[in-house]
Scaffold this active site. Structure first.
Site, PDB file in Angstrom:
ATOM      1  N   HIS A  40      -3.339  11.255  -4.641  1.00 29.14           N
ATOM      2  CA  HIS A  40      -2.250  10.285  -4.459  1.00 29.14           C
ATOM      3  C   HIS A  40      -1.986   9.614  -5.806  1.00 29.14           C
ATOM      4  O   HIS A  40      -2.845   8.938  -6.366  1.00 29.14           O
ATOM      5  CB  HIS A  40      -2.679   9.253  -3.418  1.00 29.14           C
ATOM      6  N   LEU A 100       7.082   5.547  -7.645  1.00 25.70           N
ATOM      7  CA  LEU A 100       7.239   6.665  -6.728  1.00 25.70           C
ATOM      8  C   LEU A 100       5.855   7.171  -6.368  1.00 25.70           C
ATOM      9  O   LEU A 100       5.070   7.519  -7.249  1.00 25.70           O
ATOM     10  CB  LEU A 100       8.044   7.788  -7.392  1.00 25.70           C
ATOM     11  N   HIS A 101       5.543   7.168  -5.067  1.00 29.31           N
ATOM     12  CA  HIS A 101       4.285   7.735  -4.588  1.00 29.31           C
ATOM     13  C   HIS A 101       4.478   9.234  -4.394  1.00 29.31           C
ATOM     14  O   HIS A 101       5.478   9.665  -3.829  1.00 29.31           O
ATOM     15  CB  HIS A 101       3.908   7.157  -3.218  1.00 29.31           C
ATOM     16  N   ILE A 102       3.516  10.014  -4.836  1.00 29.47           N
ATOM     17  CA  ILE A 102       3.457  11.435  -4.520  1.00 29.47           C
ATOM     18  C   ILE A 102       2.027  11.694  -4.078  1.00 29.47           C
ATOM     19  O   ILE A 102       1.078  11.270  -4.750  1.00 29.47           O
ATOM     20  CB  ILE A 102       3.875  12.325  -5.717  1.00 29.47           C
TER      21      ILE A 102
END
Length: 133
Positions: A40, A100-102
């Site tokens: 994450h 931005l979460h990835i």
């Protein structure tokens, strides 16, 4: 009154330790300290833009390029069942700094989407709600 630095600015200036996986003059990416799953990552501008709409085009484009590159690296390392991207604005952005979460997704990881009480809507209601956009 001096404005305090956001958490991201503190990471950029090394006031807070983080596991940084990408850094340039305008963008930094690092491990989320409270991950949904290992892999994450938060991708952020180095400057404290508050929301998606505030990002200069070049910074937005670099963030997207980094996200695409990290997507491939996360897939190769963790072999997930899927990937999620999440970006929040306004009061939903707890960092007060665009990010931005990835993160990789795995069957049974229990991460979920909780919807409001609106329920399933008819096409007519949806069409009316979006009229004028």
């Amino acid at each position: 009154m001096v404005k305090s630095k956001t958490i991201v600015e503190q990471i950029v200036s090394r006031d807070i330790e983080a596991v940084i996986v990408y850094e340039s003059e305008h963008v930094i990416a690092f491990a989320d300290h409270d991950p949904i799953n290992f892999g994450h990552i938060l991708i952020c501008p180095t400057q404290p833009y508050g929301s998606f709409i505030d990002l200069p085009v070049a910074v937005h484009d670099e963030i997207q390029h980094v996200a695409r590159d990290l997507y491939h690296k996360i897939v190769n390392k963790f072999n997930p069942d899927g990937m999620s991207f999440i970006q929040n604005n306004g009061t939903c952005n707890e960092l007060s700094h665009y990010h931005l979460h990835i993160f990789p997704r795995f069957d049974g990881d229990q991460f979920g989407w909780v919807s409001s009480e609106l329920g399933i809507q008819s096409i007519d209601v949806l069409r009316e709600s979006l009229a004028g956009l």
